[in-house]
Design a protein around this motif. Structure first.
Motif, mmCIF file in Angstrom:
data_model
loop_
_atom_site.group_PDB
_atom_site.id
_atom_site.type_symbol
_atom_site.label_atom_id
_atom_site.label_comp_id
_atom_site.label_asym_id
_atom_site.label_seq_id
_atom_site.Cartn_x
_atom_site.Cartn_y
_atom_site.Cartn_z
ATOM 1 N N MET A 1 -101.565 17.112 55.607
ATOM 2 C CA MET A 1 -102.939 17.101 55.091
ATOM 3 C C MET A 1 -103.784 18.159 55.789
ATOM 4 O O MET A 1 -104.566 18.872 55.152
ATOM 5 N N PHE A 2 -103.632 18.263 57.106
ATOM 6 C CA PHE A 2 -104.396 19.246 57.870
ATOM 7 C C PHE A 2 -104.050 20.674 57.446
ATOM 8 O O PHE A 2 -104.944 21.495 57.194
ATOM 9 N N LEU B 1 -108.734 10.185 59.966
ATOM 10 C CA LEU B 1 -108.050 10.085 58.678
ATOM 11 C C LEU B 1 -107.648 8.639 58.391
ATOM 12 O O LEU B 1 -107.749 8.160 57.255
ATOM 13 N N ARG C 1 -110.748 6.552 57.519
ATOM 14 C CA ARG C 1 -111.187 6.912 56.160
ATOM 15 C C ARG C 1 -110.287 6.262 55.119
ATOM 16 O O ARG C 1 -110.750 5.800 54.077
ATOM 17 N N VAL D 1 -97.339 18.386 49.650
ATOM 18 C CA VAL D 1 -98.627 19.092 49.543
ATOM 19 C C VAL D 1 -98.445 20.520 49.027
ATOM 20 O O VAL D 1 -99.377 21.327 49.061
ATOM 21 N N LEU E 1 -108.573 13.586 65.087
ATOM 22 C CA LEU E 1 -108.477 13.865 63.662
ATOM 23 C C LEU E 1 -107.615 12.836 62.948
ATOM 24 O O LEU E 1 -107.968 12.345 61.871
ATOM 25 N N LYS F 1 -102.735 21.752 54.675
ATOM 26 C CA LYS F 1 -103.173 22.029 53.312
ATOM 27 C C LYS F 1 -104.655 22.420 53.296
ATOM 28 O O LYS F 1 -105.074 23.292 52.521
ATOM 29 N N GLN F 2 -105.450 21.775 54.155
ATOM 30 C CA GLN F 2 -106.874 22.125 54.255
ATOM 31 C C GLN F 2 -107.051 23.539 54.814
ATOM 32 O O GLN F 2 -107.997 24.245 54.470
ATOM 33 N N GLN F 3 -106.119 23.941 55.678
ATOM 34 C CA GLN F 3 -106.218 25.262 56.295
ATOM 35 C C GLN F 3 -105.768 26.374 55.342
ATOM 36 O O GLN F 3 -106.409 27.420 55.249
ATOM 37 N N LYS F 4 -104.641 26.150 54.652
ATOM 38 C CA LYS F 4 -104.100 27.175 53.757
ATOM 39 C C LYS F 4 -103.210 26.525 52.712
ATOM 40 O O LYS F 4 -102.105 26.071 53.027
ATOM 41 N N ALA F 5 -103.674 26.482 51.481
ATOM 42 C CA ALA F 5 -102.878 25.886 50.404
ATOM 43 C C ALA F 5 -101.670 26.762 50.088
ATOM 44 O O ALA F 5 -101.720 27.983 50.213
#
Length: 256
Positions: free
Chosen positions: A77-78, A188, A191, A103, A184, A80-84
């Motif tokens: 997840m982390f 997660l 959440r 992902v 982090l 993917k947020q940085q670079k798809a």
């Protein structure tokens, strides 16, 4: 007020293939009371389905895959947020590779964006050489978790931190670690439960990952003495858990 539980697994619910006393009763109380809970583990080797089936075989039924979050899931997840759609070289097992595929990442040894390292029983000198070469060539160095040892029946065995240390020594670079004690992963998890961190209790057996991570995320913390950290070791740290129990069987939300 504590509304939900986020609990570690290794050393809390089981050691290797052995259920820890009190774990079965603890989970049954949570299910019966419909208390929101999540098993959060630095174990990146297994998928949520693997973990669900493992607990079922150990005598804890009634769980779903949504009751789990692993460091492999958090790492995917982390990133993917940085670079798809990044490319990665993996030192790790099927659980980590599966989450990275989920992902949209590709596994590659040709100029990958990241070298991602977790515990794996198949670690070899050839993997070490490849990881060092790729990091020296510009790939970002990522670790799923920093644990140096994992509790098993009769003692401990090397974990992800041992592999990270070897690669770090050879490259002179430190990894960015996504799993505990990085807050982090705790955020997660909270959440996922739909809770604010202050409404959750983090339960774990390690002062240096579970307790510090929960504390830094703003959660209440409970240390159980069924895993790595002993009673005598607590005073070695500059912070303390809110609660200390022999095992999870002693934990009841009504008593907190």
């Amino acid at each position: 007020m504590i509304k939900g539980i986020i609990s570690d697994m290794d050393g809390v619910v089981y050691r290797g293939k052995q259920l820890i006393p009190g774990a079965q009763a603890f989970v049954k109380r949570l299910l019966d009371a419909q208390t929101p809970f999540l098993f959060l583990t630095n174990n990146a080797e297994q998928t949520p389905l693997d973990l669900k089936l493992k607990l079922q075989q150990l005598g804890i039924p009634g769980l779903t895959e949504d009751n789990f979050i692993t460091s492999a899931m958090a790492t995917a997840m982390f990133l993917k947020q940085q670079k798809a759609h990044a490319t990665v070289f993996v030192v790790g097992g099927g659980g980590l590779i599966n989450e990275l595929y989920n992902v949209g990442f590709s596994i590659s040894e040709s100029h990958p964006d990241y070298v991602v390292v977790s515990k794996t029983t198949s670690f070899s000198f050839e993997q070490l050489k490849k990881a060092v070469r790729l990091i020296d060539g510009g790939a970002k160095f990522i670790g799923t978790n920093p644990d140096m040892i994992d509790p098993i029946e009769g003692g401990h065995e090397p974990a992800a931190g041992t592999l990270l240390a070897a690669i770090s020594a050879a490259t002179g670079k430190q990894p960015y670690i996504v799993g505990k004690p990085n807050a982090l992963m705790m955020m997660l998890a909270a959440r996922k439960l739909g809770l604010h961190p202050e409404e959750a209790l983090m339960v774990g057996d390690r002062m240096d990952t579970d307790i510090v991570g929960g504390m830094e995320a703003g959660m209440k913390t409970a240390l159980v003495l069924s895993g790595v950290t002993t009673q005598d070791m607590i005073d070695d740290f500059p912070y303390r858990p809110d609660y200390v129990f022999q095992n999870v069987g002693e934990i009841s939300l009504e008593g907190l």
